[in-house]
Design a protein around this motif. Sequence first.
Motif, PDB file in Angstrom:
ATOM      1  N   ASN A   1      -1.140   3.827  -6.092  1.00 43.81           N
ATOM      2  CA  ASN A   1       0.236   3.649  -5.616  1.00 43.81           C
ATOM      3  C   ASN A   1       0.375   2.281  -4.966  1.00 43.81           C
ATOM      4  O   ASN A   1      -0.417   1.921  -4.082  1.00 43.81           O
ATOM      5  N   SER A   2       1.388   1.528  -5.395  1.00 43.63           N
ATOM      6  CA  SER A   2       1.490   0.127  -4.972  1.00 43.63           C
ATOM      7  C   SER A   2       2.938  -0.270  -4.740  1.00 43.63           C
ATOM      8  O   SER A   2       3.872   0.434  -5.123  1.00 43.63           O
ATOM      9  N   ILE A   3       3.108  -1.414  -4.124  1.00 42.65           N
ATOM     10  CA  ILE A   3       4.422  -2.019  -3.917  1.00 42.65           C
ATOM     11  C   ILE A   3       4.349  -3.462  -4.396  1.00 42.65           C
ATOM     12  O   ILE A   3       3.355  -4.152  -4.158  1.00 42.65           O
TER      13      ILE A   3
ATOM     14  N   GLU B   1      -0.913   0.525  -1.711  1.00 36.57           N
ATOM     15  CA  GLU B   1      -0.347   1.065  -0.472  1.00 36.57           C
ATOM     16  C   GLU B   1      -1.365   1.090   0.663  1.00 36.57           C
ATOM     17  O   GLU B   1      -1.039   0.775   1.811  1.00 36.57           O
TER      18      GLU B   1
ATOM     19  N   MET C   1       4.980   4.638   3.344  1.00 39.17           N
ATOM     20  CA  MET C   1       5.783   3.489   2.977  1.00 39.17           C
ATOM     21  C   MET C   1       7.231   3.756   3.371  1.00 39.17           C
ATOM     22  O   MET C   1       7.781   4.816   3.071  1.00 39.17           O
TER      23      MET C   1
END
Length: 293
Positions: A180-182, A204, A222
């Motif tokens: 999971n990333s931004i 994340e 987040m």
Amino acid sequence: MAKETEWNKRFNIGVDSIDNAHRKLFSIVRKLVYLDKKENNGQWACAEGIKYFKSYAIEHFTDEEAYMQSIGYKGYEMHKRLHDEMRYKTLPALEKDLTKSNYSEESIHHFLGICLGWLAAHIMIEDLAITGKISNRWKENETGKDVTVMERAVADTIEKIFKLRPEIVSEHYSGDYFGNSIADRLKYRTKDGKHTQIYLVFEEELILYVVSSMLNMPLNKMDRLVADAVKEISQHMAEQIGMNLGLYSRYQLESNHIITMEQFRKTYYLEYFDYSFLFNTGTGYFAFCVEQV
């Protein structure tokens, strides 16, 4: 064992020996996913399966390179460079993470996510070009570029801002899933009208660690605060990297936007990136990509 999913024929490039090898590689990854999902899965089983994947992948690279040479494929040099990076940088870096963590669930997920993403992207972008079904995506001068200076500038910036020691996982990151990333996209322009887009992708775990450290309080999700912090951190990182390279004064920021990972991946597959790195900071993964228009 559960029935294996059907081979997705969209991954066929039309060369039987290569298609069969790809089918085998996907099969190995599926079996590893199955092992990982089982309760009390044996570390030995996962470790042996990962070793087998690596061995078979390297054998396949050699066979595919021989085929490219046999047909006089013009993109051979760059294609082999991508194979070599997987052989000598990405797989060893992932193995090091697995060993260091004693095959933790997180490190196994990183291994499977990156290998699966790399394999799918490599087939659809690089391998299809071998048969002429799509054009080669790399710019003609890509093989002559010295990426070491840019890589070092990014690594130094990560160390300076995050106080972490990054290790390079890939010098040609291809949008692979690593958790999971931004993502943040920054657009710059020069006085003569040229444009550059920079994409920074934070796992994340990494960005929550960084923002928590800045606030000196624990954060575990987040939210808007974290997203706004990512935009500021990204801009400072881009500026620092530009200063390290002696380029900062030439560029003016036009926009800075958080984008979804789906938007990032769609952009990645449609555009031609000049630089694309993937780092393991020890606290999460980080990707840095540059497109000069």
